[in-house]
Design a protein around this motif. Sequence first.
Motif, mmCIF file in Angstrom:
data_model
loop_
_atom_site.group_PDB
_atom_site.id
_atom_site.type_symbol
_atom_site.label_atom_id
_atom_site.label_comp_id
_atom_site.label_asym_id
_atom_site.label_seq_id
_atom_site.Cartn_x
_atom_site.Cartn_y
_atom_site.Cartn_z
ATOM 1 N N ALA A 143 0.815 -1.214 0.000
ATOM 2 C CA ALA A 143 0.000 0.000 0.000
ATOM 3 C C ALA A 143 0.852 1.270 0.000
ATOM 4 C CB ALA A 143 -0.935 0.007 1.202
ATOM 5 N N SER A 144 2.138 1.137 0.190
ATOM 6 C CA SER A 144 3.019 2.309 0.251
ATOM 7 C C SER A 144 3.405 2.779 -1.148
ATOM 8 C CB SER A 144 4.283 1.977 1.034
ATOM 9 O OG SER A 144 5.212 3.043 0.950
ATOM 10 N N ARG A 145 3.233 4.058 -1.403
ATOM 11 C CA ARG A 145 3.665 4.616 -2.694
ATOM 12 C C ARG A 145 5.185 4.523 -2.843
ATOM 13 N NH1 ARG A 145 6.022 9.393 -1.841
ATOM 14 N NH2 ARG A 145 5.495 10.531 0.045
ATOM 15 N N LEU A 146 5.893 4.404 -1.736
ATOM 16 C CA LEU A 146 7.357 4.320 -1.782
ATOM 17 C C LEU A 146 7.854 2.949 -2.235
ATOM 18 C CD1 LEU A 146 8.189 6.293 1.472
ATOM 19 C CD2 LEU A 146 8.268 7.115 -0.885
ATOM 20 N N TRP A 147 6.972 1.960 -2.266
ATOM 21 C CA TRP A 147 7.331 0.608 -2.700
ATOM 22 C C TRP A 147 6.682 0.262 -4.035
ATOM 23 C CZ3 TRP A 147 10.986 -2.641 -1.205
ATOM 24 C CH2 TRP A 147 11.599 -2.415 0.038
ATOM 25 N N LYS A 148 6.260 1.263 -4.783
ATOM 26 C CA LYS A 148 5.615 1.049 -6.080
ATOM 27 C C LYS A 148 6.497 0.164 -6.966
ATOM 28 C CE LYS A 148 2.034 3.164 -8.182
ATOM 29 N NZ LYS A 148 0.738 2.843 -7.690
ATOM 30 N N GLY A 149 5.926 -0.863 -7.546
ATOM 31 C CA GLY A 149 6.674 -1.755 -8.423
ATOM 32 C C GLY A 149 7.634 -2.692 -7.712
ATOM 33 N N GLY A 150 7.598 -2.690 -6.368
ATOM 34 C CA GLY A 150 8.461 -3.603 -5.615
ATOM 35 C C GLY A 150 9.851 -3.080 -5.341
ATOM 36 N N LYS A 151 10.088 -1.791 -5.569
ATOM 37 C CA LYS A 151 11.410 -1.214 -5.314
ATOM 38 C C LYS A 151 11.267 0.045 -4.470
ATOM 39 C CE LYS A 151 15.738 0.003 -7.366
ATOM 40 N NZ LYS A 151 16.393 0.874 -8.249
ATOM 41 N N HIS A 152 12.173 0.206 -3.517
ATOM 42 C CA HIS A 152 12.218 1.378 -2.646
ATOM 43 C C HIS A 152 13.670 1.844 -2.600
ATOM 44 C CE1 HIS A 152 11.469 4.040 0.711
ATOM 45 N NE2 HIS A 152 12.299 3.369 1.483
ATOM 46 N N TYR A 153 13.955 2.879 -3.350
ATOM 47 C CA TYR A 153 15.329 3.338 -3.543
ATOM 48 C C TYR A 153 16.155 2.170 -4.073
ATOM 49 C CZ TYR A 153 13.629 7.484 -1.229
ATOM 50 O OH TYR A 153 12.894 8.594 -0.915
ATOM 51 N N GLU A 154 17.203 1.742 -3.362
ATOM 52 C CA GLU A 154 18.001 0.624 -3.880
ATOM 53 C C GLU A 154 17.580 -0.725 -3.294
ATOM 54 O OE1 GLU A 154 20.083 1.982 -0.170
ATOM 55 O OE2 GLU A 154 19.291 3.049 -1.897
ATOM 56 N N HIS A 155 16.454 -0.771 -2.602
ATOM 57 C CA HIS A 155 15.976 -1.996 -1.968
ATOM 58 C C HIS A 155 14.870 -2.635 -2.809
ATOM 59 C CE1 HIS A 155 18.206 -0.610 1.463
ATOM 60 N NE2 HIS A 155 17.527 0.518 1.444
ATOM 61 N N TRP A 156 14.901 -3.951 -2.869
ATOM 62 C CA TRP A 156 13.891 -4.701 -3.617
ATOM 63 C C TRP A 156 13.014 -5.487 -2.654
ATOM 64 C CZ3 TRP A 156 12.983 -3.940 -8.607
ATOM 65 C CH2 TRP A 156 13.983 -3.300 -9.357
#
Length: 82
Positions: free
Chosen positions: A40-53
């Motif tokens: 639900a987090s917009r920061l994890w859109k597509g399964g990636k958050h900055y350099e984290h998967w």
Amino acid sequence: MVENIENLPTYSKGQLALRNGQDKPAIWIAYKGMIYDVGASRLWKGGKHYEHWAGQDLSEELQDAPHAEWVFDRFPLIGRLI
């Protein structure tokens, strides 16, 4: 917080890896043996958050994050990593 974590379902690293936002629509991450749904987090859109998967145990990587583990209070706790 879940009152009895022993009653949570358990998932293997392989099962977690499939919840990466690409192989399956779910976006999960693990931290300290607990699995959280961050979909639900917009920061994890597509399964990636900055350099984290997503689909991984991020326990070690949090040490370099600009936030502390309180960030996981925002997400549903859905299982335990075995």
